[in-house]
Design a protein around this motif. Structure first.
Motif, mmCIF file in Angstrom:
data_model
loop_
_atom_site.group_PDB
_atom_site.id
_atom_site.type_symbol
_atom_site.label_atom_id
_atom_site.label_comp_id
_atom_site.label_asym_id
_atom_site.label_seq_id
_atom_site.Cartn_x
_atom_site.Cartn_y
_atom_site.Cartn_z
ATOM 1 N N CYS A 88 76.069 44.444 25.482
ATOM 2 C CA CYS A 88 75.598 45.827 25.564
ATOM 3 C C CYS A 88 76.655 46.697 26.219
ATOM 4 O O CYS A 88 77.277 46.298 27.207
ATOM 5 C CB CYS A 88 74.291 45.907 26.353
ATOM 6 S SG CYS A 88 73.579 47.581 26.393
ATOM 7 N N ALA A 89 76.865 47.892 25.656
ATOM 8 C CA ALA A 89 77.778 48.878 26.235
ATOM 9 C C ALA A 89 77.038 50.203 26.307
ATOM 10 O O ALA A 89 76.473 50.674 25.305
ATOM 11 C CB ALA A 89 79.035 49.012 25.382
ATOM 12 N N ILE A 90 77.002 50.840 27.489
ATOM 13 C CA ILE A 90 76.256 52.076 27.696
ATOM 14 C C ILE A 90 77.143 53.110 28.366
ATOM 15 O O ILE A 90 77.826 52.811 29.354
ATOM 16 C CB ILE A 90 75.006 51.827 28.567
ATOM 17 C CG1 ILE A 90 73.963 51.029 27.765
ATOM 18 C CG2 ILE A 90 74.391 53.133 29.051
ATOM 19 C CD1 ILE A 90 72.682 50.769 28.527
ATOM 20 N N ASP A 91 77.153 54.327 27.790
ATOM 21 C CA ASP A 91 77.748 55.461 28.500
ATOM 22 C C ASP A 91 76.616 56.444 28.807
ATOM 23 O O ASP A 91 75.435 56.115 28.656
ATOM 24 C CB ASP A 91 78.873 56.111 27.692
ATOM 25 C CG ASP A 91 78.406 56.590 26.325
ATOM 26 O OD1 ASP A 91 77.221 56.948 26.201
ATOM 27 O OD2 ASP A 91 79.228 56.608 25.384
ATOM 28 N N THR B 100 74.928 57.374 25.066
ATOM 29 C CA THR B 100 74.628 56.414 24.006
ATOM 30 C C THR B 100 74.745 54.981 24.514
ATOM 31 O O THR B 100 75.612 54.662 25.327
ATOM 32 C CB THR B 100 75.594 56.610 22.815
ATOM 33 O OG1 THR B 100 75.554 57.974 22.411
ATOM 34 C CG2 THR B 100 75.182 55.736 21.646
ATOM 35 N N GLY B 101 73.860 54.137 24.008
ATOM 36 C CA GLY B 101 73.943 52.708 24.267
ATOM 37 C C GLY B 101 74.078 51.962 22.958
ATOM 38 O O GLY B 101 73.477 52.327 21.947
ATOM 39 N N ILE B 102 74.907 50.903 22.957
ATOM 40 C CA ILE B 102 75.061 50.038 21.786
ATOM 41 C C ILE B 102 74.747 48.610 22.230
ATOM 42 O O ILE B 102 75.434 48.045 23.079
ATOM 43 C CB ILE B 102 76.484 50.094 21.197
ATOM 44 C CG1 ILE B 102 76.863 51.528 20.798
ATOM 45 C CG2 ILE B 102 76.587 49.143 19.999
ATOM 46 C CD1 ILE B 102 76.100 52.056 19.614
ATOM 47 N N SER B 103 73.665 48.047 21.662
ATOM 48 C CA SER B 103 73.303 46.667 21.942
ATOM 49 C C SER B 103 73.661 45.832 20.718
ATOM 50 O O SER B 103 73.163 46.079 19.621
ATOM 51 C CB SER B 103 71.810 46.553 22.258
ATOM 52 O OG SER B 103 71.483 45.231 22.612
ATOM 53 N N ARG C 143 65.436 55.902 23.844
ATOM 54 C CA ARG C 143 65.009 56.342 22.508
ATOM 55 C C ARG C 143 65.848 55.674 21.433
ATOM 56 O O ARG C 143 67.069 55.781 21.411
ATOM 57 C CB ARG C 143 65.119 57.868 22.396
ATOM 58 C CG ARG C 143 64.686 58.415 21.027
ATOM 59 C CD ARG C 143 64.675 59.932 21.025
ATOM 60 N NE ARG C 143 65.980 60.485 21.318
ATOM 61 C CZ ARG C 143 66.957 60.636 20.404
ATOM 62 N NH1 ARG C 143 66.755 60.265 19.141
ATOM 63 N NH2 ARG C 143 68.113 61.162 20.755
ATOM 64 N N PHE C 144 65.177 54.969 20.539
ATOM 65 C CA PHE C 144 65.851 54.302 19.423
ATOM 66 C C PHE C 144 66.492 55.336 18.503
ATOM 67 O O PHE C 144 65.874 56.339 18.159
ATOM 68 C CB PHE C 144 64.829 53.467 18.644
ATOM 69 C CG PHE C 144 65.388 52.807 17.413
ATOM 70 C CD1 PHE C 144 66.021 51.585 17.481
ATOM 71 C CD2 PHE C 144 65.272 53.425 16.174
ATOM 72 C CE1 PHE C 144 66.528 50.978 16.344
ATOM 73 C CE2 PHE C 144 65.768 52.836 15.030
ATOM 74 C CZ PHE C 144 66.400 51.601 15.116
ATOM 75 N N ILE C 145 67.752 55.087 18.108
ATOM 76 C CA ILE C 145 68.454 56.002 17.197
ATOM 77 C C ILE C 145 68.645 55.357 15.823
ATOM 78 O O ILE C 145 68.227 55.888 14.807
ATOM 79 C CB ILE C 145 69.820 56.433 17.789
ATOM 80 C CG1 ILE C 145 69.613 57.208 19.098
ATOM 81 C CG2 ILE C 145 70.592 57.291 16.783
ATOM 82 C CD1 ILE C 145 70.897 57.582 19.812
ATOM 83 N N SER C 146 69.272 54.176 15.800
ATOM 84 C CA SER C 146 69.535 53.530 14.508
ATOM 85 C C SER C 146 69.832 52.054 14.717
ATOM 86 O O SER C 146 70.060 51.597 15.851
ATOM 87 C CB SER C 146 70.721 54.206 13.801
ATOM 88 O OG SER C 146 71.908 54.037 14.566
ATOM 89 N N ILE C 147 69.822 51.308 13.611
ATOM 90 C CA ILE C 147 70.172 49.897 13.635
ATOM 91 C C ILE C 147 71.039 49.597 12.416
ATOM 92 O O ILE C 147 70.824 50.152 11.329
ATOM 93 C CB ILE C 147 68.913 49.005 13.658
ATOM 94 C CG1 ILE C 147 69.308 47.526 13.816
ATOM 95 C CG2 ILE C 147 68.059 49.212 12.421
ATOM 96 C CD1 ILE C 147 68.145 46.615 14.121
ATOM 97 N N SER C 148 72.024 48.736 12.610
ATOM 98 C CA SER C 148 72.921 48.364 11.524
ATOM 99 C C SER C 148 73.066 46.837 11.500
ATOM 100 O O SER C 148 73.329 46.228 12.537
ATOM 101 C CB SER C 148 74.292 49.002 11.727
ATOM 102 O OG SER C 148 75.195 48.567 10.737
ATOM 103 N N ILE D 188 72.309 47.876 17.573
ATOM 104 C CA ILE D 188 71.265 48.883 17.800
ATOM 105 C C ILE D 188 71.870 50.018 18.617
ATOM 106 O O ILE D 188 72.449 49.788 19.687
ATOM 107 C CB ILE D 188 70.060 48.289 18.540
ATOM 108 C CG1 ILE D 188 69.390 47.211 17.689
ATOM 109 C CG2 ILE D 188 69.059 49.384 18.893
ATOM 110 C CD1 ILE D 188 68.230 46.533 18.384
ATOM 111 N N LYS D 189 71.718 51.230 18.094
ATOM 112 C CA LYS D 189 72.194 52.409 18.810
ATOM 113 C C LYS D 189 70.978 53.126 19.402
ATOM 114 O O LYS D 189 69.978 53.340 18.711
ATOM 115 C CB LYS D 189 72.945 53.348 17.858
ATOM 116 C CG LYS D 189 73.573 54.561 18.535
ATOM 117 C CD LYS D 189 74.346 55.391 17.503
ATOM 118 C CE LYS D 189 75.000 56.603 18.142
ATOM 119 N NZ LYS D 189 75.727 57.434 17.152
#
Length: 778
Positions: A644-647, A650-653, A676-681, A706-707
């Motif tokens: 996981c990386a968070i600024d 935005t967070g990216i898991s 808050r969920f934004i998107s998933i790839s 997951i963004k």
């Protein structure tokens, strides 16, 4: 001779004069010429010839009008305004009313299109001043004021939306100068002053608006905020005196004063008289209660007093509900309601048979009689006695169905007397045609063991129209409870595929998740008769709450084995069987629970079951499960690494999978606790925010990102992951037996039936589950 010549000369001269005049008149430009060109849309020509005529000395006002209007059509606004103003200066106000109106309106429209409201104000003021000096200008003056009223009001609205309350006030006051009874401007002025905290000025304009309105409802719209403004200062008498000529305003203000002083009876007596005169039937008083009850800390006496004053008002039901809520939160209030309010309301019903609406709410009043007292057999019996007395006294009352429904509910849900509940629900369905009661009746039938009758009833109910989603959900549950699994699953599956209610969908999915399809659609019970399918289900479950699963990370591991006996038949009946389980591995416990014995090195569990025959292809496994002890192990079969990386924004898991097999299913659960969920790839099919995201990877390695927008206190987030794999095989037996043996690596199962029965096949299912719990760092 000379006389004849002189006559000829005179005649020729006269013809020459007439011809000269005709030629001269043909070259002169008229208003009619200009008007024709304007109507044809040749605006440039209008400007040319009218300007030429003016230069040649034909200073007719209409030429200026047509030049200005043509410039406006040609989008030359400054020139249009210049010539139209010249026209207004030169026009004869007793003859050119139509053109004067048109010219004035055109100038205003040009300014308005540019939102140049200040120029409109300046122009309007100067033009109206000019009209004062003109004779017979009243008609045009009235027209111009109406035009300006609309523009000033719009300009005021614009300033108000920009929080320029002072500027808006000037414009609204200008409207009232031209149109003293403009209620909209009065209300806007009240809002402006209220926004500035000027309570007295706001109250004055609210009162002006209320008095001006003819409708009692519109009056109340202004009187309620007026009372809000004067509530603390208690200036009720002052504003009531100012509104003596308006009975509604006068009485509402004084009644509000009584309400503040807790003189509720006086308030509603005053309001009842005025409401009878205007035909509001208690609606003004209801709005006052709704508005002021919070100022009085929801005083229960306020709601009770309203009910006594207006017992047939539509809001009485909600008032009773409010009393119920207040009583549940306060033992003292509950006692007041039980001992004072309820006897008075009951007496009101008994002494006033015309209060039909209040009598329809008798069931709720009975609930208030027991408010704050725990529901038990004694209170239920007392309620039932009261309901029975009511039914005897008012057998044909409009509210009798509610009384019967409440009585039946007490029998079923508290006393568990399904026979009496069935009688009452059948009365509602058959006598009163209350089709919505069918699910409750079906529940009684099921608990009385009349499953087939319940099924027939529900099937007929489902064939009707306008059945709500939640009712269908209840019916689906009842079908499953009655062991009509195929029909119940069909209903619940339809809800899952069509509903937009995520909670209802999740509930239906939770019910269906344990059901399995044991037979294919091409199997006919007509030809095969009764038979049994045995199922052996072996499950391996890996669990960790660490961030990842690698060869160095320990996981918890547990195995279980289940044997299912699934009888099929066209006719519904039951069989009894005994299941003996002999395992070479320690058994922690069984489901359902039974005693576990140790014989030598083996562990033994014995169980008897009664299993229903039925024609349903879908079943919920209800066999015997052996649960083996937890173990700490390491696995190299699969690898899952989460990062996981968070600024600040935005967070990216990220989750990386290795060692996947074809047919594996990955489920990802994202929690709102992380943000808050934004998107998933990659994006899974049928993605619905807030639901489980499912993937079926086709390669050994797979990555999910997951963004999300993290909550302020979240440092890292790792979503819950579940990986599952299932293999199913079926071996056909097709033998008539009374005893059968099944073996796995750990256990021998011995199944003994109480009669000879055909064993169709044995289904073996092997399931592996890896579950990595959610982890959040804050």
């Amino acid at each position: 001779m000379n006389g004849k010549m002189s006559k000829k000369i005179l005649y020729v001269f006269f013809l020459f004069f007439l011809l000269s005049e005709a030629i001269h008149s043909q070259g002169k430009i008229t208003v009619n010429d200009v008007s024709k060109l304007f109507n044809k849309g040749d605006f440039s020509a209008v400007v040319d010839i009218a300007t030429k005529a003016i230069k040649e000395g034909t200073d007719i006002p209409e030429f200026y009008y047509y030049i200005g209007m043509s410039y406006s059509k040609l989008k030359k606004n400054s020139e249009a305004i210049q010539f139209l103003k010249l026209f207004l200066d030169k026009a004869d106000y007793s003859k050119n009313v139509g053109l004067l109106r048109s010219g004035f309106q055109e100038i205003v429209s040009i300014y308005k299109a540019d939102k140049d409201y200040s120029s409109i104000v300046e122009f309007g003021n100067s033009f109206l001043e000019k009209l004062k000096a003109e004779k017979d200008a009243q008609q045009i003056e009235g027209f111009c004021k109406n035009i300006l009223v609309d523009v000033y009001r719009e300009a005021g609205n614009q300033k108000m939306s920009n929080n320029d309350y002072s500027g808006a006030q000037q414009l609204y006051k200008k409207v009232l100068e031209y149109k003293p009874n403009d209620i909209a401007s009065m209300q806007k002025l009240a809002l402006c002053y209220k926004s500035e905290g000027k309570k007295e000025e706001a109250a004055e304009y609210y009162l002006m608006s209320a008095i001006e309105w003819k409708s009692w409802s519109a009056k109340v719209d202004n009187l309620l905020p007026l009372v809000d403004l004067i509530w603390d200062e208690e200036k009720f008498e002052y504003y009531a005196k100012k509104s003596e000529q308006d009975p509604v305003s006068y009485n509402v203000i004084l009644a509000a004063n009584d309400i503040k002083k807790h003189n509720y009876n006086n308030a509603f007596l005053r309001m009842k008289n005025i409401e009878d005169s205007v035909g509001s039937k208690g609606s003004i008083s209801y709005r006052m209660v709704d508005r002021f009850s919070t100022k009085l800390n929801k005083d229960p006496l306020l709601f009770y007093s309203f009910i006594i004053a207006f017992p047939d008002h539509y809001a009485v039901g909600s008032m009773l509900d409010t009393l119920s809520i207040l009583g549940r939160n306060s033992p003292e209030t509950a006692k007041l309601i039980r001992e004072t309010f309820v006897p008075s309301l009951t007496k009101l019903i008994d002494e006033n048979p015309e209060f039909v609406s209040l009598r329809k709410l008798f069931g709720r009043i009975v609930d208030l009689k027991f408010l704050g007292i725990p529901e038990n057999d004694k209170t239920s019996a007392e309620k039932i006695r009261i309901f029975e007395d009511f039914r005897k006294k008012y057998p044909d009352d409009a509210g009798i169905t509610d009384i019967i429904r409440r009585e039946a509910s007490l029998y079923v849900d508290v006393l568990f007397d399904y026979k009496k509940g069935r009688e009452l629900y059948e009365t509602l369905v058959k006598k009163y045609n209350q089709k919505n009661i069918v699910p409750q009746l079906a529940k009684c039938l099921i608990n009385l063991g009349e499953n087939e009758q319940s099924f027939i009833l529900i099937k007929d109910f489902l064939s009707g129209e306008n059945i709500g989603e939640y009712t269908k959900f209840q019916v689906g549950q009842l079908l499953i409870q009655a062991n009509y699994f195929d029909e119940g699953i069909k209903v619940l599956s339809e809800i899952i595929s069509t509903t937009k209610n995520s909670v209802l969908k999740r509930q239906a999915e939770d019910i269906l998740k344990d059901f399995r399809l044991y037979l294919k659609d091409d199997i006919s019970f007509e030809t095969t008769g009764s038979f049994v399918v045995l199922g052996i289900n072996q499950k391996q479950y890996y669990y960790t709450n660490f961030i990842s699963i690698t060869r160095n990370d320990p996981v918890l591991f547990q195995e279980s084995e289940t044997i299912d006996i699934v009888p099929f038949s066209k006719d519904r009946k039951t069989i009894t069987c005994a299941i003996n389980c002999l395992s070479n591995t320690e058994i922690s416990f069984t489901e359902p629970h039974t005693l576990i014995f140790k014989e030598n090195k083996d562990y033994v569990a014995l169980l008897k079951k009664t299993v229903p025959f039925m024609p349903d292809y879908w079943r919920k496994p209800e066999g015997v499960s052996l649960i083996f002890p937890w173990q700490d192990i390491k696995t190299e079969k699969i690898r899952v690494v989460r990062d996981c990386a968070i600024d600040s924004e935005t967070g990216i898991s990220t989750t990386m999978f290795e060692g996947l097999k074809h047919g594996m299913k990955i489920e990802v659960y994202f929690s709102g606790r992380a943000g808050r969920f934004i998107s998933i790839s990659p994006e899974p099919p049928g993605l619905v925010p807030g639901s489980t995201m499912i993937f079926y990877p086709s390669t050994e390695t797979f990555e999910i990102k997951i963004k999300f927008k993290p909550n302020s206190n979240v440092l890292a987030y790792y979503p819950k992951i579940k990986i599952s794999e299932e293999t199913v095989s079926e071996s056909m037996v097709d033998s008539v037996i009374s005893e059968f043996f099944l073996k796995t690596q750990k256990t021998s199962f011995n199944v003994l039936f109480n009669e000879k029965i055909r064993l169709r096949s044995v289904l073996r299912r092997f399931e592996t589950i890896y579950e990595i719990d959610e982890k959040i760092d804050i």
